[in-house]
Write an enzyme that holds these catalytic residues in place. Structure first.
Site, mmCIF file in Angstrom:
data_model
loop_
_atom_site.group_PDB
_atom_site.id
_atom_site.type_symbol
_atom_site.label_atom_id
_atom_site.label_comp_id
_atom_site.label_asym_id
_atom_site.label_seq_id
_atom_site.Cartn_x
_atom_site.Cartn_y
_atom_site.Cartn_z
ATOM 1 C CE1 TYR A 156 73.462 54.444 24.790
ATOM 2 C CE2 TYR A 156 73.493 52.398 23.548
ATOM 3 C CZ TYR A 156 74.041 53.633 23.834
ATOM 4 O OH TYR A 156 75.156 54.054 23.148
ATOM 5 C CE LYS A 163 77.260 54.086 20.602
ATOM 6 N NZ LYS A 163 78.257 54.968 19.937
#
Ligand code: NAD
Ligand code: 0WE
Length: 256
Positions: A156, A163
């Protein structure tokens, strides 16, 4: 009679019928909200326009969030056509493919900037424009995040960093806009097989892993997210702001 009768919302992030933003749109529409849609480039217009028109949308405009002119044009149109706004849905994320497979330590300046620009800064600029149309209307702003901001999820990578910036932005925006009665929140969703997940190698294994470990022993779908989104943008959540609500079958609470 719907709980969003008379409310007007703008949706960023529909790519196709599997998009989380599309499930949210259907839920908001069913409760009486009138919606406007944007799409990221001509290729996606073919998918988004029929969906949007199918639920009676009249305002459907291009918006690549890396382009200030396109953002300006969307909010000019909303001001002209509606005069005000109640709801903003932000469901946008992007990082270069290689930055989701190479080791994070190799992330270059350009890839870092792109991921943070599209996935985090866009939320700030869209919120600023939306807030200007929400004067005296108890507005609600919602974005989408993922647990990769809090804990390491292999591959990720720079999206996790983006995020984390997005979730911090939720809190700073909630502080700035709270005095105007505007609420700002995020939903942290468990993995869902959308277009954004399609290219991720080993995604199926991730779904299996998550459902085995989550307290509810299942995966979530876009409708699970949509029901929580409906609550967060409605008056039911009138005292909820700056929050990141996990919709992940409880996965995030586990330590072992
Ligand atoms: P999706 O591919 O349907 O949606 C992603 C959207 O981002 C697309 O509509 C795409 O057009 C848009 N986008 C990308 N670059 C853009 C740009 N420059 N300008 C404007 N729009 C741009 O996938 P999704 O899973 O529905 O993703 C929506 C949100 O949910 C994302 O923020 C994603 O990080 C988040 N999320 C997804 C999952 C998951 O497992 N699918 C889990 C948690 C959070
Ligand atoms: O936020 C996301 C994915 C966002 C995303 C997806 C892509 C794929 C295609 C951003 N940029 C791109 N760029 C591309 O070129 N998710 C929460 C879904 C996701 O993505 C992962 C995950 C999960 C879950 C990537 C690695 C590991 C897990």
């Amino acid at each position: 009679m719907g709980i969003l009768d008379g409310k007007r919302g703008v949706i960023f992030g529909v790519a196709n019928e599997r998009s989380i933003a599309w499930a949210i749109s259907r839920a908001l529409h069913e409760e009486g909200a009138e919606l406007a849609f944007t799409y990221a480039g001509e290729v996606l217009e073919k998918r988004v326009r029929p969906l949007a028109e199918g639920i009676g949308a009249k305002i459907i405009l291009p918006c690549d969030v890396t382009k200030d002119e396109e953002i300006d044009r969307v909010f000019d149109a909303l001001k002209r056509e509606w005069g005000g706004l109640d709801i903003l849905i932000h469901a946008i994320a992007y990082a270069a493919k290689e930055d989701l497979s190479n080791p994070f330590v190799q992330t270059g300046r350009q890839g870092f900037h792109l991921a943070l620009d599209v996935s985090a800064y866009s939320f700030v600029v869209l919120s600023r424009h939306a807030a200007a149309l929400m004067e005296g209307r108890k507005g609600s702003i919602l974005t989408m995040t993922y647990i990769g901001s809090e804990k390491v999820i292999p591959n990720y990578n720079v999206m996790g960093v983006a995020k984390a910036a997005l979730e911090a932005s939720v809190r700073y925006l909630a502080h700035d806009l709270g005095p105007k009665g505007i609420r700002v929140n995020a939903i942290s969703a468990g993995p869902i097989k959308t277009l954004a997940a399609a290219g991720i190698s080993g995604f199926k294994d991730m779904l299996h892993y998550s459902s085995e470990r989550a307290p509810l022993k299942r995966n979530i779908d876009a409708e699970d997210v949509a029901r929580t989104a409906l609550y967060l943008v409605s008056d039911m959540a009138g005292a909820v702001t700056g929050e990141v609500v996990h919709v992940d079958a409880g996965y995030n609470i586990m330590g072992m």
